[in-house]
Design an enzyme around this catalytic site. Structure first.
Site, short mmCIF file in Angstrom:
data_model
loop_
_atom_site.label_atom_id
_atom_site.label_comp_id
_atom_site.label_asym_id
_atom_site.label_seq_id
_atom_site.Cartn_x
_atom_site.Cartn_y
_atom_site.Cartn_z
N TYR A 156 0.84 -1.21 0.00
CA TYR A 156 0.00 0.00 0.00
C TYR A 156 0.87 1.26 0.00
O TYR A 156 0.62 2.20 -0.77
CB TYR A 156 -0.90 -0.02 1.23
CG TYR A 156 -1.81 1.18 1.36
CD1 TYR A 156 -2.97 1.27 0.60
CD2 TYR A 156 -1.53 2.21 2.25
CE1 TYR A 156 -3.83 2.36 0.73
CE2 TYR A 156 -2.37 3.30 2.39
CZ TYR A 156 -3.52 3.37 1.63
OH TYR A 156 -4.35 4.46 1.75
N LYS A 160 0.89 4.23 -2.94
CA LYS A 160 0.55 5.63 -2.72
C LYS A 160 1.72 6.55 -3.09
O LYS A 160 1.50 7.69 -3.53
CB LYS A 160 0.12 5.84 -1.27
CG LYS A 160 -1.21 5.15 -0.94
CD LYS A 160 -2.32 5.62 -1.87
CE LYS A 160 -3.66 5.02 -1.53
NZ LYS A 160 -4.76 5.51 -2.41
#
Length: 252
Positions: A156, A160
């Site tokens: 994750y 991002k």
């Protein structure tokens, strides 16, 4: 509220819009009179959104589907005869998995949803006729995880950071075409997913105490930041990642 005519006849496309931050963004746009294409893979979440009595369903085009199939999403927009002024790439996967147990297919799936789908939808929208003649504003929902090494979130965090880099690159490439591209980078934001993950009030207070402001953000605060970046006061802002984290990244 902005001036009553600024958002007149405008349309937004919000991915992952049925719940959490996405739902708050949808409702904030609707409050300003913006029509919203809501794309979400969760049909139950979409039904719950449309059952909200504060929402004018005539202003919403629900698209239940996988954002990884961007062309199918835009085909539904075209069939409805809507043209997009604002795109908010909010849909994301965020499972917690220790790096030692992170399978390559899971990593690729997270990158596909969080990065590739946002890029592809943005690119296709710029190239296709569903784009409003007045230009386009893209807001990518990144995260403070782009800078922080949060354990068990390598997939994750990487996604991002990549989304933030793509934001800067597309802002430069597409500026001559009148397209602005920015990102919002939220810190911890309290949504139903925390409660579904088993977080109680003690957990919430302990985690929030690590933040200089001593609390979580609300989805409405993130939605308000998105609205700012689509509005007239942000007309000279592009290629920027606006951090909304209560001072967390400033304190580490």
């Amino acid at each position: 509220m902005l001036s009553s005519d600024y958002y007149l006849d405008k349309t937004a496309l919000v991915t992952g819009g049925a719940r959490g931050i996405g739902r708050a963004i949808v409702k904030r746009f609707l409050s300003e009179g913006v029509r919203v294409v809501v794309c979400d893979i969760n049909p139950d979440g979409m039904d719950d959104l449309l059952a909200d009595e504060s929402i004018d369903s005539a202003m919403v085009l629900p698209v239940v589907g996988d954002i990884r199939h961007a062309g199918e999403v835009l085909d539904q927009v075209a069939a409805a005869g809507w043209r997009i002024d604002y795109l908010v790439n909010n849909a994301a996967l965020s499972p917690r998995i220790p790096s030692s147990e992170l399978a390559r297919d899971v990593l690729n799936d997270v990158l596909d949803v969080n990065v590739s789908s946002a890029f592809e939808l943005s690119r296709m929208l710029v190239e296709r006729s569903e784009l409003s003649a007045g230009g386009l504003v893209i807001v990518n929902i990144s995260s403070v995880n782009a800078w922080l090494g949060i354990p068990e979130m390598a997939h994750y965090n990487a996604s991002k950071a990549a989304l933030l880099s793509i934001t800067r690159t597309l802002a430069v490439e597409w500026a001559p075409r009148g397209v602005r591209v920015n990102a919002v980078c939220p810190g911890s934001t309290w949504t139903e997913s925390w409660e579904e993950g088993g977080w109680g009030e003690e957990d919430r207070a302990r985690f929030a105490s690590k933040n200089p402001l001593g609390r979580f953000a609300t989805p409405d605060e993130i939605a308000g930041t998105v609205l700012f970046l689509t509005g007239p006061d942000a007309g000279f802002i592009t290629g920027h990642g606006l951090v909304v984290d209560g001072g967390l990244t400033a304190s580490v």
